[in-house]
Design an enzyme around this catalytic site. Structure first.
Site, PDB file in Angstrom:
ATOM      1  N   LYS A 229      27.155 -23.789  -4.340  1.00 51.65           N
ATOM      2  CA  LYS A 229      26.520 -24.284  -3.095  1.00 51.65           C
ATOM      3  C   LYS A 229      25.025 -24.070  -3.223  1.00 51.65           C
ATOM      4  O   LYS A 229      24.566 -22.924  -3.296  1.00 51.65           O
ATOM      5  CB  LYS A 229      27.015 -23.489  -1.892  1.00 51.65           C
ATOM      6  CG  LYS A 229      28.236 -24.053  -1.245  1.00 51.65           C
ATOM      7  CD  LYS A 229      28.426 -23.387   0.118  1.00 51.65           C
ATOM      8  CE  LYS A 229      29.674 -23.859   0.804  1.00 51.65           C
ATOM      9  NZ  LYS A 229      29.865 -23.183   2.098  1.00 51.65           N
TER      10      LYS A 229
ATOM     11  N   HIS B 259      20.273 -12.174   6.217  1.00 52.22           N
ATOM     12  CA  HIS B 259      21.634 -12.682   6.115  1.00 52.22           C
ATOM     13  C   HIS B 259      22.708 -11.572   6.135  1.00 52.22           C
ATOM     14  O   HIS B 259      23.643 -11.620   6.934  1.00 52.22           O
ATOM     15  CB  HIS B 259      21.754 -13.555   4.857  1.00 52.22           C
ATOM     16  CG  HIS B 259      23.093 -14.179   4.718  1.00 52.22           C
ATOM     17  ND1 HIS B 259      23.524 -15.186   5.559  1.00 52.22           N
ATOM     18  CD2 HIS B 259      24.131 -13.920   3.877  1.00 52.22           C
ATOM     19  CE1 HIS B 259      24.755 -15.526   5.223  1.00 52.22           C
ATOM     20  NE2 HIS B 259      25.136 -14.779   4.197  1.00 52.22           N
TER      21      HIS B 259
ATOM     22  N   GLU C 216      28.192  -8.446   2.022  1.00 51.92           N
ATOM     23  CA  GLU C 216      29.058  -9.456   1.381  1.00 51.92           C
ATOM     24  C   GLU C 216      30.176  -8.775   0.593  1.00 51.92           C
ATOM     25  O   GLU C 216      31.303  -9.258   0.550  1.00 51.92           O
ATOM     26  CB  GLU C 216      28.244 -10.369   0.444  1.00 51.92           C
ATOM     27  CG  GLU C 216      27.131 -11.172   1.116  1.00 51.92           C
ATOM     28  CD  GLU C 216      27.604 -12.416   1.875  1.00 51.92           C
ATOM     29  OE1 GLU C 216      28.819 -12.653   2.001  1.00 51.92           O
ATOM     30  OE2 GLU C 216      26.713 -13.153   2.361  1.00 51.92           O
TER      31      GLU C 216
ATOM     32  N   LYS D  20      35.350 -14.648  -5.896  1.00 47.24           N
ATOM     33  CA  LYS D  20      34.671 -15.885  -5.487  1.00 47.24           C
ATOM     34  C   LYS D  20      35.011 -17.020  -6.437  1.00 47.24           C
ATOM     35  O   LYS D  20      35.315 -18.137  -6.015  1.00 47.24           O
ATOM     36  CB  LYS D  20      33.155 -15.692  -5.404  1.00 47.24           C
ATOM     37  CG  LYS D  20      32.464 -16.997  -4.985  1.00 47.24           C
ATOM     38  CD  LYS D  20      31.416 -16.813  -3.966  1.00 47.24           C
ATOM     39  CE  LYS D  20      30.883 -18.153  -3.473  1.00 47.24           C
ATOM     40  NZ  LYS D  20      29.596 -18.041  -2.814  1.00 47.24           N
TER      41      LYS D  20
ATOM     42  N   GLU E  78      35.333 -27.048  -0.157  1.00 46.44           N
ATOM     43  CA  GLU E  78      35.781 -26.587   1.155  1.00 46.44           C
ATOM     44  C   GLU E  78      36.617 -27.632   1.871  1.00 46.44           C
ATOM     45  O   GLU E  78      36.363 -27.974   3.009  1.00 46.44           O
ATOM     46  CB  GLU E  78      34.534 -26.221   1.999  1.00 46.44           C
ATOM     47  CG  GLU E  78      34.766 -24.996   2.847  1.00 46.44           C
ATOM     48  CD  GLU E  78      33.486 -24.385   3.407  1.00 46.44           C
ATOM     49  OE1 GLU E  78      32.448 -24.440   2.730  1.00 46.44           O
ATOM     50  OE2 GLU E  78      33.549 -23.866   4.522  1.00 46.44           O
TER      51      GLU E  78
ATOM     52  N   ARG F 120      38.530 -22.040   0.834  1.00 47.62           N
ATOM     53  CA  ARG F 120      37.165 -21.544   0.685  1.00 47.62           C
ATOM     54  C   ARG F 120      36.620 -21.005   2.000  1.00 47.62           C
ATOM     55  O   ARG F 120      35.740 -20.142   2.014  1.00 47.62           O
ATOM     56  CB  ARG F 120      36.247 -22.665   0.120  1.00 47.62           C
ATOM     57  CG  ARG F 120      34.894 -22.128  -0.273  1.00 47.62           C
ATOM     58  CD  ARG F 120      34.039 -23.114  -1.080  1.00 47.62           C
ATOM     59  NE  ARG F 120      32.747 -22.489  -1.332  1.00 47.62           N
ATOM     60  CZ  ARG F 120      31.946 -22.772  -2.345  1.00 47.62           C
ATOM     61  NH1 ARG F 120      32.264 -23.705  -3.215  1.00 47.62           N
ATOM     62  NH2 ARG F 120      30.798 -22.153  -2.488  1.00 47.62           N
TER      63      ARG F 120
ATOM     64  N   HIS G 263      25.856 -16.551  11.184  1.00 46.43           N
ATOM     65  CA  HIS G 263      24.901 -17.672  11.160  1.00 46.43           C
ATOM     66  C   HIS G 263      24.281 -17.883  12.538  1.00 46.43           C
ATOM     67  O   HIS G 263      23.086 -18.167  12.650  1.00 46.43           O
ATOM     68  CB  HIS G 263      25.591 -18.971  10.725  1.00 46.43           C
ATOM     69  CG  HIS G 263      25.881 -19.006   9.249  1.00 46.43           C
ATOM     70  ND1 HIS G 263      26.964 -19.670   8.720  1.00 46.43           N
ATOM     71  CD2 HIS G 263      25.225 -18.459   8.195  1.00 46.43           C
ATOM     72  CE1 HIS G 263      26.964 -19.519   7.401  1.00 46.43           C
ATOM     73  NE2 HIS G 263      25.931 -18.782   7.058  1.00 46.43           N
TER      74      HIS G 263
ATOM     75  N   HIS H 164      30.751 -14.856   9.047  1.00 41.13           N
ATOM     76  CA  HIS H 164      29.634 -15.786   8.880  1.00 41.13           C
ATOM     77  C   HIS H 164      29.433 -16.749  10.042  1.00 41.13           C
ATOM     78  O   HIS H 164      28.303 -17.129  10.322  1.00 41.13           O
ATOM     79  CB  HIS H 164      29.788 -16.587   7.585  1.00 41.13           C
ATOM     80  CG  HIS H 164      29.331 -15.817   6.383  1.00 41.13           C
ATOM     81  ND1 HIS H 164      29.948 -14.653   5.981  1.00 41.13           N
ATOM     82  CD2 HIS H 164      28.317 -16.024   5.508  1.00 41.13           C
ATOM     83  CE1 HIS H 164      29.336 -14.189   4.906  1.00 41.13           C
ATOM     84  NE2 HIS H 164      28.339 -14.998   4.598  1.00 41.13           N
TER      85      HIS H 164
ATOM     86  N   ARG I 169      19.015 -37.361 -12.088  1.00 42.53           N
ATOM     87  CA  ARG I 169      20.401 -37.432 -11.589  1.00 42.53           C
ATOM     88  C   ARG I 169      21.259 -36.244 -12.043  1.00 42.53           C
ATOM     89  O   ARG I 169      22.464 -36.349 -12.220  1.00 42.53           O
ATOM     90  CB  ARG I 169      21.076 -38.742 -12.018  1.00 42.53           C
ATOM     91  CG  ARG I 169      20.367 -39.963 -11.481  1.00 42.53           C
ATOM     92  CD  ARG I 169      21.259 -41.173 -11.494  1.00 42.53           C
ATOM     93  NE  ARG I 169      20.591 -42.277 -10.856  1.00 42.53           N
ATOM     94  CZ  ARG I 169      19.920 -43.208 -11.529  1.00 42.53           C
ATOM     95  NH1 ARG I 169      19.863 -43.178 -12.840  1.00 42.53           N
ATOM     96  NH2 ARG I 169      19.321 -44.174 -10.877  1.00 42.53           N
TER      97      ARG I 169
ATOM     98  N   ASN J 231      33.998 -17.324   4.792  1.00 38.94           N
ATOM     99  CA  ASN J 231      33.116 -17.301   5.961  1.00 38.94           C
ATOM    100  C   ASN J 231      33.443 -16.170   6.928  1.00 38.94           C
ATOM    101  O   ASN J 231      32.943 -16.163   8.056  1.00 38.94           O
ATOM    102  CB  ASN J 231      33.194 -18.637   6.705  1.00 38.94           C
ATOM    103  CG  ASN J 231      32.412 -19.700   5.987  1.00 38.94           C
ATOM    104  OD1 ASN J 231      31.409 -19.406   5.330  1.00 38.94           O
ATOM    105  ND2 ASN J 231      32.866 -20.934   6.083  1.00 38.94           N
TER     106      ASN J 231
END
Ligand code: NAD
Ligand code: ZN
Length: 247
Positions: free
Chosen positions: A29, A152, A71, A113, A123, A128, A139, A135, A7, A132
């Site tokens: 993330k 990427h 980035e 960041k 988010e 946040r 994506h 992105h 956990r 993107n």
């Protein structure tokens, strides 16, 4: 794995690519890809520590270094004019992997960041989502090319070019700032033209994106260096035109 084993156990990130040092190692993330799509199984799970060592980058190949720069350019465009100027002026040192220049970049991006994520970890407030920039379209390009054609950073650089063009078409950004962003992407040898994937396929992939909810689309655009703008419900014809005319 650390987020679910017993956990949840503590973990430390030791990123070894420029991309992960400036971006993905920070923010909690974590996810793995499934055949159905990217990042489908994962959690928000913060590391105890992120340890970025610039010397790791000595062995990184230039394509990977340039991908990391996509980035870095993103951070400069959304939040940091000084970093943007530094990237324009010091590109030779950066591409020669000068450790002082790289450390400065890694520090600047990590700080941005960490600041954004600490204010909007999951988010929800929308802050946040400025991360993107480039992105949403990036994506879709990755997905449409079956995660083979573009990695990427390359897909994000194409996505940023489309976002800048959309910002121009919506009269959010002045032509000079738009040109500076486009030139910076070129300066770092990132792709500026898309090959082998049709616009229709990318648009279809875009509408399957997990961030796309209902009939509304949402793009992070720019009204200048350091000034991100979130715009919703852009007409499909305009998105298509931006694709065809910018990349
Ligand atoms: N979670 C997030 O917030 C977030 C943010 C940005 C990107 N990402 C994801 O991160 C992934 C890309 O990460 P990445 O760029 O670290 O890719 P990667 O881990 O695939 O590494 C790229 C390549 O570089 C090699 N490599 C790594 N370190 C090296 C070193 N020091 N010297 C020589 N070779 C080295 C690797 O073996 C690999 O071949 C993408 O899937 C992207 O979607 C996630
Ligand atoms: Zn990214």
């Amino acid at each position: 794995v650390a987020s679910v084993y017993k956990r949840g156990i503590n973990y430390v990130q030791i990123p070894t690519t420029l991309l992960s040092q400036v971006d993905s190692a920070i923010g909690g993330k974590t996810a793995v890809d499934l055949d159905l799509g990217k990042n489908l199984v994962g959690a928000f799970y913060q590391p105890r520590l992120v340890f970025s060592e610039v010397n790791f980058l000595k062995s990184l190949d230039m394509t990977q270094l340039r991908c990391g720069m996509a980035e870095v350019i993103k951070y400069a465009v959304i939040k940091d004019r000084k970093l943007f100027n530094f990237l324009e002026n010091k590109y030779q040192q950066i591409l020669q992997k000068n450790p002082v220049a790289l450390e400065k970049i890694i520090y600047a991006c990590s700080r941005i960041k960490a600041e954004i994520v600490s204010q909007d970890e999951k988010e929800v407030s929308g802050l946040r989502s400025i991360l993107n920039f480039g992105h949403t379209i990036g994506h879709a390009i990755e997905a449409a090319s079956g995660y083979k054609g573009y990695n990427h950073g390359q897909a994000v650089s194409l996505g940023m070019l489309v976002a800048v063009d959309l910002s121009k078409k919506l009269e959010l950004i002045d032509l000079n700032s738009a040109l500076r962003i486009q030139n910076l992407i070129k300066l770092y040898g990132l792709p500026t033209r898309i090959k082998g994937v049709s616009v229709a396929r990318i648009i279809r992939a875009h509408y399957h994106d997990k961030k796309f909810s209902g009939k509304e689309n949402k793009f992070v655009l720019t009204s200048g260096i350091g000034k991100p703008r979130i715009v919703r419900n852009i007409k499909l014809d305009l998105i298509k035109a931006a694709f065809c005319e910018s990349i």
